[in-house]
Design an enzyme around this catalytic site. Structure first.
Site, short mmCIF file in Angstrom:
data_model
loop_
_atom_site.label_atom_id
_atom_site.label_comp_id
_atom_site.label_asym_id
_atom_site.label_seq_id
_atom_site.Cartn_x
_atom_site.Cartn_y
_atom_site.Cartn_z
N PHE A 149 -18.93 68.50 -58.95
CA PHE A 149 -19.70 68.06 -57.73
C PHE A 149 -21.33 68.71 -57.64
CE2 PHE A 149 -20.15 72.95 -57.27
CZ PHE A 149 -21.61 73.05 -56.68
N LYS A 173 -13.15 59.81 -61.52
CA LYS A 173 -13.14 60.23 -60.84
C LYS A 173 -13.58 61.99 -60.54
CE LYS A 173 -10.89 64.32 -59.24
NZ LYS A 173 -11.70 64.58 -58.14
N GLU A 176 -14.39 65.83 -55.20
CA GLU A 176 -13.95 65.39 -53.89
C GLU A 176 -15.49 66.00 -52.88
OE1 GLU A 176 -12.96 67.10 -55.88
OE2 GLU A 176 -11.34 68.74 -55.72
N ARG A 177 -16.42 66.73 -53.65
CA ARG A 177 -16.35 67.66 -52.51
C ARG A 177 -18.03 66.74 -51.85
NH1 ARG A 177 -16.53 73.21 -55.25
NH2 ARG A 177 -15.99 72.48 -57.03
N CYS A 281 -25.75 74.10 -64.29
CA CYS A 281 -24.75 73.91 -65.08
C CYS A 281 -26.67 74.50 -66.28
CB CYS A 281 -23.87 73.10 -66.20
SG CYS A 281 -24.97 71.77 -66.36
N GLU A 379 -19.20 83.36 -63.97
CA GLU A 379 -20.42 82.88 -63.63
C GLU A 379 -20.52 82.23 -62.55
OE1 GLU A 379 -19.30 78.06 -64.22
OE2 GLU A 379 -21.68 77.92 -64.47
#
Ligand code: NAD
Length: 495
Positions: A149, A173, A176-177, A281, A379
């Site tokens: 996301f 793909k 979905e957020r 990240c 994390e």
């Protein structure tokens, strides 16, 4: 309620999907849309569309491919502001940060525009009498990208421009957020002249991901996301014989030596820890203060954390937006609670920041953090910066290397010798020297070590070209009658 559909074969499709997931506006805490969650049949339809498109796209000339990439580059460039607004609304990051992410994705498109140059093969004349040898690379076929996301434009763009430029067809793909921007990207590809079916988007969860991993038609999978899922993707997709690059999570350390410009270091650390609410990240989440750098650095970090302007991403004066979901907020606050209980000193506490019903957490600084604390071992992926004190640069290197992650790291120093020792000894893939977020440019490759990457290949840049192609080597002879010799039965050697 807007329902976000799949993009298969150049059109929006509901297919067999009946399940949905909510898409939130993190700045207000309200649901703004729902996204379809694909069933296996939807993934199979996308893969079939991509497979049909590969029959012609795999043979498209280099000039046709680079022409479409140039057109796509221009369209993305013209739409930076609309793409950034879509990202900000669903992800929550501030507009300037969202524009920056589109810009960094665009750089990969620009790299891929040079595909005729990047795919040049090699030729050896006269490797034996009357024999030449040459090698070139060809596309793999249908390839898939599964993305997180936190960079809904940039991370997919680490993949699809290069995969498509190499002659592959692509099934994305996305998370979905924050799914909407991928559909806008699909429309821009179509507008640029990309044939339908070359770029497809299926939304979904584990069902969609597993269908891609198990598909016998998908030849390669690029994944970016958290470490447990990266490990799973790598294991499952390699079992079915696919090429896999699976980039995982991170705990990025910044080592600050006493000889560093501490004001410079504190400014950069604050931005690197709290930019995008710490959901990068390559965010710095752990500072390692060496010797007597500690107290002076922490004092500055405390002052600067208090000045970060937190607010909705759409407000141009905000420097930091909300986190992605209410669950993410709870997780982050839980780690701050646990650090306090386990003995860390709370220098800046973002737990009580509330702006309406938005998913906000304020900038948080934890001092005297040790390696056994939960807030260090995991994390956090939120606006939390920990500080650990060590005595020497070698202790700092050992501390960084003992962490299972190895994505990015930075050192702040004025000593070339210390920086060189650090860059040689640290077991991390991307290193900044007085640069807090050392994300490589598109013409280099991006990737971590250890639990931050499963697979051999880093992403985009030269390694991206190799990942999305496979080599052929030809040994050719065009004999004249007078050169014809009898076949021999020993292993062929040059003459
Ligand atoms: P995530 O791992 O939850 O999700 C990533 C993708 O995997 C999504 O598309 C999601 O739908 C899918 N997924 C989730 N659970 C799954 C399951 N059980 N089975 C199959 N698929 C599943 O990651 P996220 O929360 O979206 O993103 C944040 C994470 O990504 C952080 O850990 C961050 O460090 C990492 N990340 C790493 C890099 C890098 O370059 N190494 C870059 C960006 C983000």
């Amino acid at each position: 309620m807007n329902t976000i559909q799949h993009w298969i074969g150049g059109t929006l499709i509901t297919g067999a999907s009946t399940r949905t997931a909510p898409v939130w506006n993190p700045a207000t805490g309200e649901q703004q849309a729902e996204v379809l969650l694909a069933e296996r049949a939807d993934v199979e339809a996308a893969v079939a569309a991509a497979n049909t498109a590969f029959e012609t796209w795999g043979d498209a000339s280099l000039s046709k491919r680079s022409g479409i990439l140039f057109a796509f580059r221009q369209l993305v460039h013209e739409h930076i502001d609309d793409l950034a607004a879509i990202v900000s609304d669903e992800h929550g990051k501030v507009l300037s940060d969202a524009r920056g992410e589109v810009q960094r994705g665009l750089e990969v498109v620009e790299f891929a525009c040079g595909i005729p140059q990047l795919l040049k093969g090699e030729y050896s004349d006269q490797v034996s009498a009357g024999v030449d040898s040459y090698s070139f690379r060809q596309p793999l076929g249908v390839v898939a990208g599964i993305t997180p996301f936190n960079f809904p434009v940039m991370v997919p763009m680490w993949m699809h421009p290069i995969a498509i430029a190499c002659g592959n067809t692509f099934v994305l793909k996305p998370s979905e957020r924050d799914p909407s921007v991928s559909l806008r990207i699909a429309q821009l590809w179509q507008q640029a002249g990309l044939p339908d079916g070359v770029f497809n988007v299926v939304h979904g969860d584990k069902v969609a991901v597993d269908a891609l991993l198990d598909s016998p038609t998908v030849t390669a999978v690029s994944f970016v996301g958290s470490t447990p899922i990266a490990r799973y993707i790598h294991e499952r997709a390699t079992t079915t014989g696919k090429r896999v690059q699976a980039l995982g999570g991170a705990k990025n350390h910044a080592v600050v030596l006493p000889d560093a410009d501490l004001e410079f270091a504190a400014n950069h650390l604050t931005a690197a820890a709290f930019g995008s609410a710490g959901q990068r990240c390559m965010a710095i989440s752990a500072t390692v203060a060496v010797g007597d750098a500690g107290d002076a650095l922490v004092k500055r970090l405390q002052e600067k954390a208090a000045t970060v302007r937190v607010g909705p991403g759409r407000d141009e004066s905000s420097e930091m937006g909300p986190v992605i979901t209410a669950e993410a907020r709870e997780r982050i606050v839980g780690y701050i609670d646990s650090a306090e209980k386990q003995g860390a000193t709370l220098v800046a506490d973002g737990r009580n920041l509330h702006i309406g019903k938005g998913f906000f957490v304020g900038p948080t600084v934890l001092d005297h953090v040790t390696a056994d604390m939960d807030a260090y071992r995991n994390e956090i992926f939120g606006p939390v910066l920990s500080v650990t004190r060590v005595d020497t640069v070698d202790d700092a290197i050992a501390f960084v290397n003992a962490n299972p992650y190895g994505n990015g790291t930075a050192i702040f120093t004025s000593s070339g010798e210390a920086a060189r020792r650090f860059q040689r000894k640290v077991t991390v893939g991307m290193i900044g020297i007085n640069v807090p977020i050392p994300v490589p440019m598109a013409y280099h490759s991006f990737g971590g070590w250890k639990d931050s990457l499963f697979g051999e290949s880093h992403i985009h840049g030269p390694e991206g070209i190799r990942f999305y192609t496979r080599a052929k080597v030809v040994t050719a002879r065009w004999p004249h009658v007078e050169h014809t010799v009898a076949a021999s039965y020993h292993f062929p050697t040059a003459t």
